[in-house]
Design a protein around this motif. Structure first.
Motif, PDB file in Angstrom:
ATOM      1  N   SER A 231     -39.300  29.721  50.939  1.00 45.20           N
ATOM      2  CA  SER A 231     -37.759  29.610  50.945  1.00 45.20           C
ATOM      3  C   SER A 231     -37.397  28.189  51.043  1.00 45.20           C
ATOM      4  O   SER A 231     -37.917  27.248  51.640  1.00 45.20           O
ATOM      5  CB  SER A 231     -37.143  30.546  51.967  1.00 45.20           C
TER       6      SER A 231
ATOM      7  N   ILE B 215     -31.703  29.327  49.602  1.00 39.84           N
ATOM      8  CA  ILE B 215     -32.028  30.202  48.954  1.00 39.84           C
ATOM      9  C   ILE B 215     -33.564  30.727  49.189  1.00 39.84           C
ATOM     10  O   ILE B 215     -34.315  30.166  49.770  1.00 39.84           O
ATOM     11  CB  ILE B 215     -32.039  29.690  47.255  1.00 39.84           C
ATOM     12  N   THR B 216     -33.557  32.315  48.911  1.00 41.23           N
ATOM     13  CA  THR B 216     -34.921  32.939  49.456  1.00 41.23           C
ATOM     14  C   THR B 216     -36.104  32.429  48.546  1.00 41.23           C
ATOM     15  O   THR B 216     -35.889  32.137  47.315  1.00 41.23           O
ATOM     16  CB  THR B 216     -34.728  34.352  49.556  1.00 41.23           C
TER      17      THR B 216
ATOM     18  N   ALA C 258     -38.062  34.635  46.916  1.00 38.48           N
ATOM     19  CA  ALA C 258     -37.952  35.308  45.710  1.00 38.48           C
ATOM     20  C   ALA C 258     -37.179  34.905  44.831  1.00 38.48           C
ATOM     21  O   ALA C 258     -37.253  34.871  43.551  1.00 38.48           O
ATOM     22  CB  ALA C 258     -37.557  36.945  46.215  1.00 38.48           C
ATOM     23  N   LYS C 259     -35.763  34.408  45.281  1.00 40.47           N
ATOM     24  CA  LYS C 259     -34.931  33.955  44.226  1.00 40.47           C
ATOM     25  C   LYS C 259     -35.306  32.604  43.754  1.00 40.47           C
ATOM     26  O   LYS C 259     -34.961  32.423  42.530  1.00 40.47           O
ATOM     27  CB  LYS C 259     -33.336  33.930  44.970  1.00 40.47           C
ATOM     28  N   ALA C 260     -35.674  31.829  44.702  1.00 41.08           N
ATOM     29  CA  ALA C 260     -36.289  30.658  43.897  1.00 41.08           C
ATOM     30  C   ALA C 260     -37.373  30.675  42.775  1.00 41.08           C
ATOM     31  O   ALA C 260     -37.379  29.826  41.696  1.00 41.08           O
ATOM     32  CB  ALA C 260     -36.861  29.829  45.139  1.00 41.08           C
TER      33      ALA C 260
ATOM     34  N   GLU D  50     -37.723  33.255  41.135  1.00 38.70           N
ATOM     35  CA  GLU D  50     -36.910  33.854  39.766  1.00 38.70           C
ATOM     36  C   GLU D  50     -36.393  32.707  38.836  1.00 38.70           C
ATOM     37  O   GLU D  50     -36.460  32.646  37.546  1.00 38.70           O
ATOM     38  CB  GLU D  50     -36.015  34.986  40.040  1.00 38.70           C
ATOM     39  N   ALA D  51     -35.738  31.939  39.754  1.00 39.60           N
ATOM     40  CA  ALA D  51     -35.202  30.789  38.995  1.00 39.60           C
ATOM     41  C   ALA D  51     -35.855  29.833  38.438  1.00 39.60           C
ATOM     42  O   ALA D  51     -35.656  29.524  37.188  1.00 39.60           O
ATOM     43  CB  ALA D  51     -34.123  30.029  39.927  1.00 39.60           C
TER      44      ALA D  51
ATOM     45  N   GLU E 245     -37.129  31.934  35.018  1.00 38.04           N
ATOM     46  CA  GLU E 245     -36.164  31.862  33.834  1.00 38.04           C
ATOM     47  C   GLU E 245     -36.210  30.215  33.091  1.00 38.04           C
ATOM     48  O   GLU E 245     -36.281  30.367  31.845  1.00 38.04           O
ATOM     49  CB  GLU E 245     -34.745  31.986  34.697  1.00 38.04           C
TER      50      GLU E 245
ATOM     51  N   ASP F  30     -40.085  39.283  53.842  1.00 35.96           N
ATOM     52  CA  ASP F  30     -39.919  39.765  52.407  1.00 35.96           C
ATOM     53  C   ASP F  30     -41.392  39.538  51.671  1.00 35.96           C
ATOM     54  O   ASP F  30     -41.796  40.276  50.730  1.00 35.96           O
ATOM     55  CB  ASP F  30     -39.144  38.677  51.786  1.00 35.96           C
TER      56      ASP F  30
ATOM     57  N   GLU G 203     -29.964  27.292  42.168  1.00 41.91           N
ATOM     58  CA  GLU G 203     -30.495  28.104  41.103  1.00 41.91           C
ATOM     59  C   GLU G 203     -30.431  27.339  39.888  1.00 41.91           C
ATOM     60  O   GLU G 203     -31.711  27.183  39.058  1.00 41.91           O
ATOM     61  CB  GLU G 203     -29.846  29.613  41.088  1.00 41.91           C
TER      62      GLU G 203
ATOM     63  N   ARG H  50     -33.669  25.996  38.065  1.00 45.26           N
ATOM     64  CA  ARG H  50     -34.069  26.386  36.471  1.00 45.26           C
ATOM     65  C   ARG H  50     -34.421  25.077  35.640  1.00 45.26           C
ATOM     66  O   ARG H  50     -35.396  24.858  34.940  1.00 45.26           O
ATOM     67  CB  ARG H  50     -32.814  27.116  36.090  1.00 45.26           C
TER      68      ARG H  50
END
Length: 362
Positions: free
Chosen positions: A11, A16-17, A19-21, A23-24, A27, A52, A346, A350
């Motif tokens: 994290s 930002i977590t 998981a979200k990092a 995913e970004a 992408e 998590d 995010e 990316r």
């Protein structure tokens, strides 16, 4: 063969977590190289994101909640139960620095962790795994132990105040009402190998992040020395200084054992096996510096990549150290300012991933 990229960030603290990092980042790779297979394996090292990571790796994990008391009021803290009788607790969920803040580093207390550990015991946990990273306190685990039934007293026999403030006057303890540990023991996931006190100890290295100035750091270090004089144990053991001394307190009174949180959680998520044969491994965190190679997940991921001769890259909020052969990208540099990088991580994650994707050979 389709190139495979493993995305295994930590994290980005309070931004930002993991998981979200991840995913970004994915992408960004897909935008530039849609032919690449991206494998998302968000990581943790015992700090923020530990629950998590376990949830993603263990389908049998069930979320429980317990109400804890923080300086700004009550909060429901998550913890997990597994089918084998293990409870998994994350300190950052109970009394982490983003929850408690830096207003009172001397009075910050680990009692909320004790509240959750007590709930896990009452729920019948046979074993407890505790992620210790991200604490706000420097109380040697005294607050946590107090919630579990330990009494700490001064020379007049009075209960001492919470936090390190209490440790400055502690002269004795009474373990008569201390709850016993679960039958199959307690495992502490540490993200540092620091001793309890001294120049590499909990106060000297980590208290500045918790709001302590140089004068207070000296007070805190002396308080931890006093605590060690009172209860004995092994203050020099690697990890004793984890989470403001919680590693020391729980190992002294509950016989808890300590291990690398990064290694434990990466093994749980099968990261070492997934790195093998990858075209690239990308990890990341809020700040990448020398401490990243002293028990943190980013350093561990890089070492795994090097072991398997796989190229590695780091995307971090700020980069303060280099490592030969490892690509480093700073979100602060890409965004133009630290504030922008933290407010809108995010799109910059990316963008960083797009740069890495463009460098991969077809």
């Amino acid at each position: 063969m389709t190139p495979r990229v493993v995305l295994a960030p930590d994290s980005f603290k309070s931004t930002i977590t993991a998981a979200k990092a991840a995913e970004a980042m994915a992408e960004g790779f897909r935008h530039v190289r849609p032919d690449i297979e991206t494998e998302l394996l968000p990581q943790a090292d015992g700090g923020e994101g530990t629950l998590d990571t376990v949830l993603a790796a263990r389908p049998d994990a069930s979320v429980q909640t317990t109400t804890v008391t923080l300086p700004n009021g009550p909060r429901k803290a998550r913890w997990l139960t597994l089918n084998d009788g293990t409870a998994v607790v994350e300190l950052a969920e109970c009394c982490g620095l983003p929850l408690v803040g830096t207003a009172d580093p001397a009075g910050a207390d680990s009692a909320p962790l004790g509240t959750v550990l007590r709930a896990a015991l009452h729920a019948g946990a046979r074993r407890i795994v505790v992620g210790l990273g991200g604490s706000a306190s420097t109380d040697g685990g005294s607050g946590c132990l107090r919630e579990l039934g330990l009494r700490t007293t001064d020379r007049h026999g009075r209960d001492v105040p919470p936090g390190a403030t209490g440790l400055t006057t502690v002269t004795g303890t009474d373990a008569t009402n201390l709850l016993p540990p679960p039958p199959d023991g307690v495992l502490l996931l540490c993200d540092v190998d620091a001793p309890l006190f001294g120049p590499r100890g909990a106060a000297a290295v980590f208290a500045p992040q918790k709001g302590a100035d140089p004068a207070l750091i000296e007070v805190l270090d002396n308080a931890l020395r006093r605590w060690a004089d009172v209860i004995g144990g092994s203050p020099d053991a690697p990890g004793a200084g984890a989470a403001g001394g919680l590693g020391y307190g729980l190992s002294s009174y509950w016989g808890a054992t300590m291990t690398s949180g990064a290694r434990y959680l990466s093994d749980l998520s099968r990261l070492p096996a997934r790195i093998r044969g990858a075209a690239l491994v990308v990890t990341g965190e809020g700040r990448h510096d020398e401490q990243s190679y002293q028990g943190k997940i980013t350093g561990h991921v890089i070492e795994l990549a090097e072991r398997h001769s796989v190229p590695a890259a780091v995307i971090a909020g700020t980069v303060a150290t280099d490592r030969p052969g490892v690509t480093m990208l700073s979100l602060t540099d890409l965004a133009g300012s630290e504030h922008e990088a933290m407010q809108h991580p995010e799109p910059h994650l990316r963008h960083a991933a797009e740069r890495l994707a463009a460098r991969l050979t077809a």
